[in-house]
Enzyme design. Structure first.
Site, short mmCIF file in Angstrom:
data_model
loop_
_atom_site.label_atom_id
_atom_site.label_comp_id
_atom_site.label_asym_id
_atom_site.label_seq_id
_atom_site.Cartn_x
_atom_site.Cartn_y
_atom_site.Cartn_z
N LEU A 194 0.87 -1.22 -0.01
CA LEU A 194 0.61 -0.21 -0.28
C LEU A 194 0.52 1.02 -0.01
O LEU A 194 0.45 2.02 -0.59
CB LEU A 194 -0.87 0.12 1.34
CG LEU A 194 -2.17 -0.90 1.62
CD1 LEU A 194 -2.58 -0.85 2.70
CD2 LEU A 194 -2.78 -1.18 -0.04
N LYS A 214 5.64 3.13 0.66
CA LYS A 214 6.53 3.09 1.60
C LYS A 214 7.54 3.80 1.74
O LYS A 214 6.47 5.20 1.63
CB LYS A 214 6.82 2.27 -0.16
CG LYS A 214 7.25 1.26 -0.79
CD LYS A 214 9.05 0.46 -1.75
CE LYS A 214 8.23 -0.31 -2.14
NZ LYS A 214 9.15 -0.65 -3.39
N GLY A 247 10.50 0.93 5.63
CA GLY A 247 10.01 -0.57 5.80
C GLY A 247 8.59 0.11 4.70
O GLY A 247 9.29 1.44 4.03
N VAL A 272 4.09 -0.65 4.04
CA VAL A 272 3.25 -0.97 5.11
C VAL A 272 2.09 -1.71 3.72
O VAL A 272 2.18 -1.89 2.73
CB VAL A 272 1.95 0.51 4.88
CG1 VAL A 272 0.68 -0.40 5.39
CG2 VAL A 272 2.59 1.68 5.44
N ASP A 297 2.84 16.14 11.29
CA ASP A 297 2.98 15.56 9.66
C ASP A 297 1.91 15.79 9.00
O ASP A 297 2.08 14.42 8.10
CB ASP A 297 4.25 13.91 9.86
CG ASP A 297 4.71 13.58 8.59
OD1 ASP A 297 4.56 14.93 7.75
OD2 ASP A 297 4.75 12.60 8.11
#
Length: 1142
Positions: A823, A825, A829, A831, A942
Site C-alpha cells: 500500500l 513505502k 519499511g 505498509v 506530519d
C-alpha cells in the site's frame, strides 16, 4: 544619545546635504564638460535621495517623541498610542499586508456554530497582551537583491546591510594584505624576483581595495541614523536552507557601468581601458574585454559553480602597466535564486489572476488580468491536476502557468564606493528534483541524531556553518567550516576548542554539578548595555554576527568591550577582564595541582595505614559521616579492591540507556558514593557502557529530540530523586492563572516531600499482567475540559501508556497473516495489506527492518509511535487510526493497524477538486483529531494529505504517527527539525523552540491545499520551499470567500504566539471561526453528518484507491542478510502488543 541629540544630528545632516546639492548645482552651471556634468548630476540625484531619507527619519523620530508624550500623559498605554508606535516602528519596506488578530471573531458572534456550547467562545477567554500585540509586525516586502540595486527605495535597510558587509570585507582584506606582505618579504629573502613582483602587484591591488572599502564604509556611516527599530535580524540566525552554498550553472551578462570614479590620468591621455573580473570564492571565473566607453556589447559568461556562496565583481582601470580596482560588488547566489523563484511565482499567479489577502473580495480585478463576470468563486490554476472540469477562471488570452518562462534577473546594481553596473543573471541548479513545485507525494524529513560530546554540561554536536562564525573560546573565525555547537545553549566553538570549554551549560543545574569539579573564584559580572552596532561584531557566546544598526538585539560590556546578543547575555560567564584562554590555563593548573595532591595522599595512606585499620571504624560512624554533605574524609578509607567492587555494584544496580550521559562519570564521585553506601538503586549516577536498558518506556535510543523528553528528564534525575515536572495546564486547574509568586515555594516543598521510593507507573508495570482497557465509549464534549478558576478551560492530563504494554497478551506472529498487496513505502519499511488466515479479516501492516532502526538510532522513536497508537486506542477516537497488534521477528517489527480502503486524500484531490463544503468537512474532522492529540500532550508534526485516509463511509482517519512528540502540553517546547517541507512552520526552519502551534500552521496549509488544489508555498526543491515559507505572502483567487481567506490568514501567521490555536484554549480558537459557522461539532464527532463523498471499491481487497506505484509491487518480505546481536535484540524487548478489540 537621547532623542533631542538625534534630532539635532539629523538636522545637521540635512543641512549638509542641502549645501552639497547647492554646490553641485553651482558647479554644473560653470562647466561645459559633459563628463563632469554627468558626475554632478549623479551626485545631486544621490543627494536628493539622501535628503528624503533624512527628512523621513526626522519625521519618524518626531512622531515617536509625540507618541511617548501621549503615553506619559495617560495612566497607561492607550490603544491609539500603541497603534501609533506600530506605524512609527515599522521600518522602511515593511509594507506587506498583516494578517488580522487571531482573536478577532467578535464581529461574527451572531454566526456561532450550532451545538458549540460554552466550549467554543466567540473570543479567547484569556487576557490579551498589549494593545498592539495582537497584530503581528508586517514582513519586509523586499529581498537582499533589492537592497543592492541602484534605485532601491529601501535606503535604510541597505545602509544596515552594507555596513555589515563592507566592514567584514575590510577585515578580511586587511588580513589578506598582511599575508601578502609576508610573502613579499619571503620572496625577497629567497631572491625570487618574478614571484616577488607578482606578490608586489597583489599588494598594490589589496591596498587600493582597502582604500575603496574605507571610502564606502565612511559613506554609509555618515548616512546611518541611530534610531531603535525592530529590523530583520538576517545573518544572526543560522537558517538551514538560506545559507547553504549552491551548485549549478550561472549565466551572467555584463552590459555597462557608469558613474564610477576612473583612475586619474594625464591631461592628454586617452580614457583608460576598463574591464571587469568575476570571482567565485576568490577564483577568477570570467573577465570582460577592455572597454573605453564603459559599455560591452556581447559579454555573456556561463560557468559552473560548485558549493559557492558569493560572486564578486571588481571593476578595473588600466592607466599604466598594472590594473587598479575602482569599484566592487558582491552578490550571493542564494539571492539570485530567490529572486528568480519569486519572479516565476509572481508571473504564474498574475497570469492566473490571484492576489494577496488584502485584495481578495475587492470589486476590481488586478490590472494585469481582465476577469469576466462568468468566472466562478475560485478555481485552481489550469495546470493543476483535476482542474479540467473547472477551468473557466482563466480566460483564453492569459497564458497558463506552465507556459510562463522564467525571466532572468536584470537591473542596475550599486557599486562600492561609487557607481553602478548593469547586469543580467540566470542560474540553473544542478541535480534538481522533479515535481516539487506541484501537488504530490513528498516524504517527510527528520534531522538525524548526531554524536553528542559532553563537556561541563554542554551537549556539543558537530555542525556545518554557511556564514562567518567566530569561536566563543579562542575568538578566531570558523569561516565556512565545521564547528561544535551545544544543542541546548548554542555555544559555538572550533572542533579543536570544545575540549577546552570551561563554562557550565545553562541547561545544567547546580544540583548536577560535580562538587569536586574545578571552579574559578573569579566572579566579576559584565556590564552589558545596549549599543548601536555599526561595524561587524560577533556574539561572544553563539558566534553569530550581531545585527547592524539596532540596539534591540546588541549588547556590549562597558568594561571589557565584549559583545553579545541580547538573548545571549545571561549565558556569558562572569569573567569580565579575563579571556577564556586565561581561564582555561587557570583551570588546567588547578586540575594538575589537585591530581598531584591526590596522588600524594593515596601514596601516604598506603604507606602509613595498618591492614587492621580498615575495620576499626564502625558502620554507625560511617553512616553518621555520610550525613554531612561536605564531609569527604572517609571516601579514601576503603581499600582500592573494595572501592572497585562497590563501583561495579553501583553501576549495575542502576540500569540506564546507553545514550550519551548528562553528567560526568568521574571515579571520585563513584568512590565517594561507594564508601558512603547510600542506597545505590536511587542514585542518579550514569551507568557504565553496556548496561541493559530498562524497557518501561525509557527513551534515548533514537528520539530525534530526547533532551526535551519527560522520560530522559526522569533518567537524568534518578528514580528516587524528586522529579521536576513540566508545565501542564491541568496541574493548575484550580489555581488562579496569575497567582502570586509566594505560592511557588509551597509547590516545590510538596514536590520535595515525595518519598524516595516513588517511581513512575511505567516502571512498576508488570509486562505479564494483562491491562484492562477502557470501554470504547465516545466522550461527550461537555466533559473534555476542566474550567480553571481563571476561566481558562484546560485539558485533564491522562497517564501516558507504557511502550511495553502487552495488551491482552495473546501471541500473534507472522504465520497468522497472508500478504496481499503493498500500500505504501516509507523511510525504513513499507505498509502492506494482509489478511488473517483464520477469519480472513483485512489489516494494514507496517513493516520496519530492525537493522535500519538501529543504524539510524530510531528505537525510541518506534516505542514512541507505539505509545501514540495506544493513546489513539484509549478512546477509540473516530478520526485516528487504531492499532490492533504489534509483533516482531528476528529481523523486523510489525504494526498491525486497521485497514482503511478508501485511499488517502492526496489521491482523491489529484482526481478532482474538493470544493468548499467537502474541504470544510474534512478540515473539521482533522481539527477534532488534532484536538484529541493535544489534549493528551501529543503534537503530530506530519499533517499532510498523504497521511489522511478516507474510510468507505466517507470519514477521515489520520495515520502514520512516526513524527509525533509526546509530553507536549501548553507551554512545552521542542526543537527537532522534522516534517514535510511544504508543511513545516517558520519556527522549525529558523531552528527555534516550537510547540503545539506547528500543527495549526500545517492545518492552515492543509486547508489551503484542499480548497485551491495547490500549496501556498511552492518551489522546485526543498530550499526554495523553505525560502517561500519564510518570505512569501500566500495568494488567493480574487473572489475567494472572505471566511476562507480569514482562517487561512490566521493559521498561516508566521509569529507562533499570534497564530490561531496557539493559546491555552488550543483547538477551540479554530472551532469558533466563521469558516466553521455551519458545523455542529458534536454531530461531527459522532459521525452524524452525511459525508460529501463516498469512495468506491469493487471488492474488499480492491486497492484501486492506492497509488499504482506501490500496489504493482509484489507483496513479499525481502530477505535480510545481516544478523543482529543479542544486545540489539534486547532493544526491542516488550514491543509485542495485542488490543482487546477486533
Amino acid at each position: 544619545m537621547n532623542d533631542e541629540d538625534k534630532v539635532h544630528d539629523i538636522s545637521k545632516k540635512i543641512e549638509r546635504e542641502k549645501a552639497l546639492i547647492n554646490a553641485a548645482q553651482a558647479m554644473r552651471q560653470q562647466t561645459n564638460n559633459e563628463q563632469v556634468r554627468s558626475k554632478l548630476d549623479t551626485q545631486m540625484r544621490e543627494g536628493r535621495r539622501n535628503l528624503e531619507f533624512f527628512e523621513e527619519k526626522l519625521r519618524e523620530l518626531q512622531m515617536r517623541r509625540l507618541g511617548h508624550g501621549v503615553d506619559n500623559m495617560s495612566l497607561g498605554a492607550s490603544p491609539m498610542s500603541g497603534s501609533h508606535r506600530q506605524s512609527v516602528d515599522d521600518f522602511e519596506g515593511y509594507g506587506a499586508p498583516s494578517p488580522p488578530p487571531k482573536e478577532d471573531v467578535r464581529g461574527h458572534s451572531s454566526h456561532q456554530s450550532q451545538g458549540s456550547g460554552p466550549l467554543m467562545p466567540a473570543s479567547a477567554p484569556y487576557p490579551g497582551g498589549p494593545p498592539d500585540s495582537n497584530v503581528p509586525r508586517a514582513r519586509p516586502n523586499y529581498t537582499r537583491l533589492d537592497l543592492i540595486k541602484f534605485d532601491t527605495p529601501h535606503l535604510g535597510p541597505r545602509i544596515q546591510l552594507m555596513l555589515s558587509q563592507i566592514q567584514f570585507k575590510l577585515n578580511v582584506e586587511e588580513q589578506y594584505l598582511k599575508g601578502i606582505e609576508k610573502m613579499v618579504q619571503l620572496y625577497q629573502m629567497e631572491g625570487d624576483k618574478k614571484s616577488k613582483l607578482d606578490a608586489a602587484a597583489k599588494r598594490v591591488e589589496s591596498k587600493q581595495k582597502i582604500v575603496l572599502l574605507k571610502q564606502a564604509l565612511k559613506r554609509y556611516e555618515e548616512l546611518h541614523i541611530d534610531i531603535d527599530v525592530d529590523g530583520p535580524d538576517d545573518d544572526s540566525i543560522n537558517l538551514p536552507a538560506l545559507r547553504k552554498p549552491l551548485s549549478g550553472t550561472l549565466s551572467i551578462r555584463i552590459l555597462a557601468v557608469k558613474d564610477v570614479d576612473h583612475a586619474p590620468l594625464g591631461r592628454f591621455a586617452r580614457s583608460p581601458e576598463t574591464f571587469i573580473a568575476v570571482k567565485a570564492e576568490d577564483i577568477v571565473v570570467a573577465r570582460t574585454k577592455p572597454s573605453r566607453n564603459d559599455k560591452w556589447e556581447a559579454e555573456f559568461h556561463t560557468f559552473p559553480v560548485d558549493k559557492t556562496n558569493e560572486i564578486e565583481f571588481t571593476v578595473y582601470d588600466k592607466p599604466a602597466e598594472h590594473p587598479v580596482p575602482i569599484a566592487m560588488l558582491w552578490v550571493r547566489i542564494s539571492d539570485i535564486v530567490e529572486e528568480l523563484r519569486r519572479k516565476k511565482i509572481e508571473a504564474e499567479m498574475t497570469s492566473a489572476g490571484w492576489v494577496s489577502a488584502d485584495r481578495v473580495g475587492s470589486r476590481a480585478p488586478p490590472p494585469q488580468f481582465p476577469m469576466g463576470a462568468q468566472s466562478p468563486q475560485f478555481a485552481a490554476p489550469p495546470t493543476s491536476p483535476g482542474s479540467q472540469e473547472q477551468n473557466t477562471m482563466i480566460p483564453p488570452q492569459a497564458p497558463p502557468p506552465s507556459q510562463v518562462v522564467s525571466q532572468p534577473v536584470d537591473g542596475w546594481f550599486n557599486l562600492e564606493p561609487y557607481g553602478q553596473i548593469h547586469l543580467s543573471f540566470n542560474f540553473i541548479k544542478g541535480a534538481r528534483p522533479q515535481g516539487m513545485d506541484r501537488l504530490g507525494r513528498k516524504g517527510a524529513v527528520r534531522q538525524r541524531k548526531e554524536e553528542v560530546h559532553e563537556m561541563y554540561g554542554h551537549k556539543f554536536v558537530q555542525k556545518q556553518f554557511y556564514n562567518i562564525m567566530r569561536c566563543a573560546l579562542c575568538g578566531d573565525f570558523l569561516k565556512y567550516s565545521a564547528g561544535m555547537q551545544c544543542e541546548d545553549c548554542k555555544y559555538t566553538c572550533h572542533t579543536k576548542c570544545y575540549t577546552s570549554v570551561v563554562t557550565k551549560c545553562i541547561s545544567k543545574s547546580n544540583a548536577e554539578t560535580d562538587p569536586d569539579e574545578e571552579k574559578i573564584n573569579h566572579r566579576i559580572p559584565h556590564r552589558f548595555i545596549p549599543f548601536s552596532n555599526l561595524t561587524a561584531n560577533w556574539c561572544c557566546h553563539c558566534g553569530y554576527m550581531l545585527p547592524i544598526g539596532s540596539k534591540k538585539n546588541s549588547r556590549k560590556c562597558s568594561e571589557c568591550a565584549l559583545t553579545a546578543h541580547a538573548q545571549c547575555v545571561h549565558l556569558v560567564p562572569d569573567f569580565c577582564g579575563m579571556s577564556m584562554a586565561v581561564a582555561n590555563q587557570i583551570l588546567e593548573g588547578m586540575r594538575t595541582q589537585k591530581k598531584t595532591h591526590k596522588d600524594k595522599a593515596s601514596s601516604m595512606s598506603e604507606r602509613t595505614l595498618r591492614p587492621g585499620s580498615k575495620t576499626s571504624i564502625s558502620s554507625g560512624s560511617i553512616a553518621q559521616a555520610s550525613t554531612y554533605s561536605g564531609s569527604t574524609a572517609y571516601t579514601s578509607i576503603a581499600s582500592p579492591e573494595a572501592t572497585e567492587a562497590a563501583k561495579l555494584m553501583y553501576s549495575q544496580t542502576t540500569p540506564r540507556p546507553g545514550g550519551p550521559d548528562r553528567t560526568s562519570t568521574s571515579s571520585t564521585t563513584a568512590s565517594a558514593a561507594a564508601a558512603a553506601a547510600m542506597a545505590p538503586k536511587h542514585s542518579s549516577q550514569p551507568s557504565q557502557a553496556g548496561s541493559i536498558p530498562d524497557f518501561g518506556g525509557s527513551p534515548g535510543y533514537g528520539r530525534p529530540d530526547s533532551r526535551d523528553d519527560e522520560y530522559s528528564a526522569q533518567q537524568q534525575q534518578g528514580y528516587g530523586s524528586p522529579q521536576q515536572r513540566k508545565y501542564n495546564p491541568a496541574d493548575y486547574a484550580n489555581i488562579d492563572a496569575y497567582s502570586s509568586p509566594q505560592a511557588r515555594p509551597q509547590q516545590q516543598q510538596q514536590q520535595q516531600q515525595q518519598t524516595p521510593q516513588q517511581v513512575s507507573p511505567m516502571y512498576q508495570q508488570n509486562p505479564q499482567t494483562p491491562i484492562s482497557k477502557p470501554q470504547p465509549v465516545a466522550p461527550s464534549y461537555d466533559n473534555q475540559v476542566v474550567p480553571s478558576a481563571s476561566g481558562v478551560p484546560v485539558p485533564t492530563k491522562k497517564p501516558l501508556p507504557s511502550a511495553t504494554d502487552p495488551g491482552t497478551g495473546m501471541r500473534i506472529g507472522l504465520d497468522h497473516f497472508n500478504f496481499l498487496a503493498v500500500l505504501g513505502k516509507g523511510n525504513f519499511g513499507k505498509v502492506m495489506l494482509a489478511e488473517t488466515k483464520k477469519s480472513r479479516k483485512l489489516y494494514a501492516i507496517k513493516v520496519l527492518k530492525k537493522e535500519f532502526i538501529i543504524e539510524n538510532d530510531e528505537v525510541e522513536s518506534i516505542r514512541s509511535e507505539k505509545r501514540v497508537f495506544l493513546i489513539a486506542n484509549r478512546e477509540r477516537h473516530p478520526f485516528l487510526t487504531n492499532l490492533h497488534a504489534c509483533f516482531q521477528t528476528e529481523t523486523r517489527v510489525y504494526f498491525v493497524m486497521e485497514y482503511i480502503s478508501g485511499g488517502d486524500l492526496m489521491l482523491h484531490i489529484q482526481r478532482g477538486m474538493f470544493g468548499t463544503k467537502r474541504a470544510q468537512f474534512y478540515a473539521a474532522e482533522v481539527c477534532l483529531a488534532l484536538k484529541y492529540f493535544h489534549e493528551n500532550g501529543v503534537i503530530y508534526r506530519d499533517l499532510k494529505l498523504d497521511n489522511i485516509l478516507l474510510t468507505l463511509d466517507g470519514h477521515i482517519k489520520i495515520a502514520d504517527y512516526g513524527l509525533c512528540k509526546e509530553d507536549m502540553w501548553y507551554g512545552s517546547t521542542t526543537s527537532t527539525f522534522c516534517g514535510t517541507p511544504e508543511f513545516m512552520a517558520p519556527e522549525i526552519l529558523l531552528d527555534k523552540k516550537y510547540g503545539r502551534a506547528v500543527d495549526w500552521w500545517a492545518f492552515g496549509v492543509l486547508i489551503y491545499q484542499m480548497l485551491l488544489q495547490q500549496s501556498p508555498f511552492r518551489g522546485e526543491d526543498e530550499d526554495e520551499i523553505y525560502d517561500a515559507i519564510l518570505a512569501d505572502e500566500p495568494l488567493y483567487p480574487i473572489h475567494m470567500p472572505r471566511d476562507s481567506v480569514s482562517i487561512l490568514q490566521k493559521l498561516l501567521t508566521r509569529e507562533p504566539d499570534q497564530r490561531l490555536g496557539s493559546g491555552p484554549t488550543d483547538a477551540q480558537e479554530i472551532m469558533s471561526q466563521p469558516f466553521f459557522r455551519n458545523i455542529n461539532w458534536d454531530d461531527i464527532y459522532h459521525k452524524r453528518v452525511q459525508p460529501p463523498f463516498l469512495p468506491q471499491i469493487k471488492s474488499a481487497t480492491d486497492t484501486s484507491n492506492f497509488d499504482s506505484e506501490f500496489t504493482s509491487v509484489t507483496p513479499v518480505l525481502t530477505p535480510v542478510q545481516s544478523v543482529l546481536s543479542q544486545a540489539m535484540q534486547e532493544e526491542f524487548r516488550g514491543f509485542s502488543y495485542t488490543a482487546d478489540f477486533e
